[in-house]
Design a protein around this motif. Structure first.
Motif, short mmCIF file in Angstrom:
data_model
loop_
_atom_site.label_atom_id
_atom_site.label_comp_id
_atom_site.label_asym_id
_atom_site.label_seq_id
_atom_site.Cartn_x
_atom_site.Cartn_y
_atom_site.Cartn_z
N HIS A 1 7.84 10.43 9.56
CA HIS A 1 7.49 9.09 9.85
C HIS A 1 8.40 8.33 9.91
O HIS A 1 8.64 7.14 10.76
N GLY A 2 9.76 8.32 9.17
CA GLY A 2 10.93 7.63 9.18
C GLY A 2 11.16 6.83 8.09
O GLY A 2 12.15 6.17 7.51
N HIS A 3 10.09 6.57 7.22
CA HIS A 3 10.03 5.67 5.85
C HIS A 3 9.05 6.04 5.05
O HIS A 3 7.87 6.46 5.52
N GLU A 4 9.28 5.47 3.70
CA GLU A 4 7.90 5.63 2.96
C GLU A 4 7.22 4.22 3.01
O GLU A 4 7.72 3.25 3.26
N CYS A 5 5.80 4.38 3.15
CA CYS A 5 4.85 3.15 3.07
C CYS A 5 3.59 3.50 2.70
O CYS A 5 3.08 4.92 2.59
N PRO A 6 2.65 2.49 1.99
CA PRO A 6 1.45 2.95 1.75
C PRO A 6 0.52 3.54 2.63
O PRO A 6 -0.13 4.54 2.56
N GLY A 7 0.87 3.28 4.09
CA GLY A 7 -0.03 3.88 5.10
C GLY A 7 0.16 5.46 5.13
O GLY A 7 -0.74 6.13 5.41
N LEU A 8 1.63 5.74 5.06
CA LEU A 8 1.76 7.28 5.10
C LEU A 8 1.05 7.73 3.94
O LEU A 8 0.64 9.04 3.99
N ALA A 9 1.43 7.26 2.73
CA ALA A 9 0.57 7.59 1.59
C ALA A 9 -0.87 7.84 1.72
O ALA A 9 -1.45 8.69 1.12
N MET B 1 -1.39 -5.88 -5.63
CA MET B 1 -0.22 -4.93 -5.62
C MET B 1 0.75 -5.08 -4.86
O MET B 1 0.17 -5.44 -3.39
N ASP B 2 2.03 -4.93 -4.76
CA ASP B 2 2.90 -5.17 -3.94
C ASP B 2 2.96 -3.63 -3.13
O ASP B 2 2.39 -2.72 -3.38
N ARG B 3 3.85 -3.75 -2.03
CA ARG B 3 3.68 -2.37 -1.29
C ARG B 3 4.17 -1.12 -2.04
O ARG B 3 3.28 0.04 -2.01
N LYS B 4 5.10 -1.25 -3.04
CA LYS B 4 5.49 0.04 -3.62
C LYS B 4 4.42 0.21 -4.70
O LYS B 4 4.31 1.56 -4.96
N GLU B 5 4.09 -0.62 -5.37
CA GLU B 5 2.70 -0.41 -6.28
C GLU B 5 1.76 0.24 -5.52
O GLU B 5 1.13 1.05 -6.25
N ARG B 6 1.50 -0.22 -4.61
CA ARG B 6 0.08 0.31 -3.80
C ARG B 6 0.46 1.68 -3.12
O ARG B 6 -0.42 2.76 -3.56
N GLN B 7 1.71 2.20 -2.99
CA GLN B 7 1.95 3.48 -2.49
C GLN B 7 2.00 4.40 -3.68
O GLN B 7 1.38 5.36 -3.49
N GLU B 8 2.61 3.96 -4.77
CA GLU B 8 2.51 4.81 -5.91
C GLU B 8 1.08 5.02 -6.44
O GLU B 8 0.77 6.07 -6.72
N TYR B 9 0.38 3.83 -6.42
CA TYR B 9 -1.05 4.16 -6.88
C TYR B 9 -1.73 5.19 -6.03
O TYR B 9 -2.46 6.06 -6.33
#
Length: 174
Positions: free
Chosen positions: A13-21, A103-111
């Motif tokens: 994908h090229g990067h980490e993000c909540p959508g990829l998660a 949640m911010d993006r990082k928190e949402r991704q981790e969740y």
């Protein structure tokens, strides 16, 4: 969570993000609930109802791809994925539940990555049938631009076989 699979998805994908998660977790859910592994051909089919980041995870993790014909786009705009197993008829549809709280993006991704799949998706049976296997079509040369297209994408305009780019649709309001 399988960190190696997550990394493969991130690299593709090229990067980490909540959508990829979301796509990663959809694959995890489908593979866990249906008991399949990577699809080498068309034995597993995914119908995605969105064209967002998560679809990249679906391709890398499940082997469902547009090129093989076992990843099909159904444009509802919903964050939903349906998986079908051609060999045993099993099928499942999952749709992302609304998130609670800010949640911010990082928190949402981790969740998303760490939550149980039943916590983030609603599961049901798809309301549509398993799409047929990918077919091969004869190639037709557009009599207007000279480019080739498969026969099921050719139209007739003024008696000529034309591609969709050259086709001039005629409607009178409906």
């Amino acid at each position: 969570m399988d960190r190696l699979l997550w990394q493969k998805a991130v690299e593709f994908h090229g990067h980490e993000c909540p959508g990829l998660a979301i796509g990663y977790k959809a694959c995890e859910a489908a593979m866990e609930k249906m008991g399949f592994t990577f699809s080498k051909d068309e034995e597993i089919v995914c119908v995605t109802e969105n064209d967002a980041c998560g679809v990249d995870a679906v391709q890398v993790i499940t082997g469902c791809t547009f090129g093989k014909g076992n990843l099909i786009y159904r444009p509802t705009g919903k964050m939903a994925f349906s998986f079908f197993n051609r060999s045993n008829g099993e099928k499942i549809r999952m749709i992302l539940k609304p998130f609670k709280g800010e949640m911010d993006r990082k928190e949402r991704q981790e969740y998303i990555l760490n939550a149980k799949v039943d916590e983030i998706f609603n599961f049901s049976k798809p309301k549509f049938d398993l799409p047929e296997k990918a077919r091969l079509f004869a190639t037709v040369v557009c009599e207007n631009c000279g480019e080739s297209a498969p026969e099921h994408k050719i139209r007739i305009n003024d008696g000529k076989k034309v591609c969709l780019d050259c086709f001039q649709e005629y409607t009178r309001g409906w």
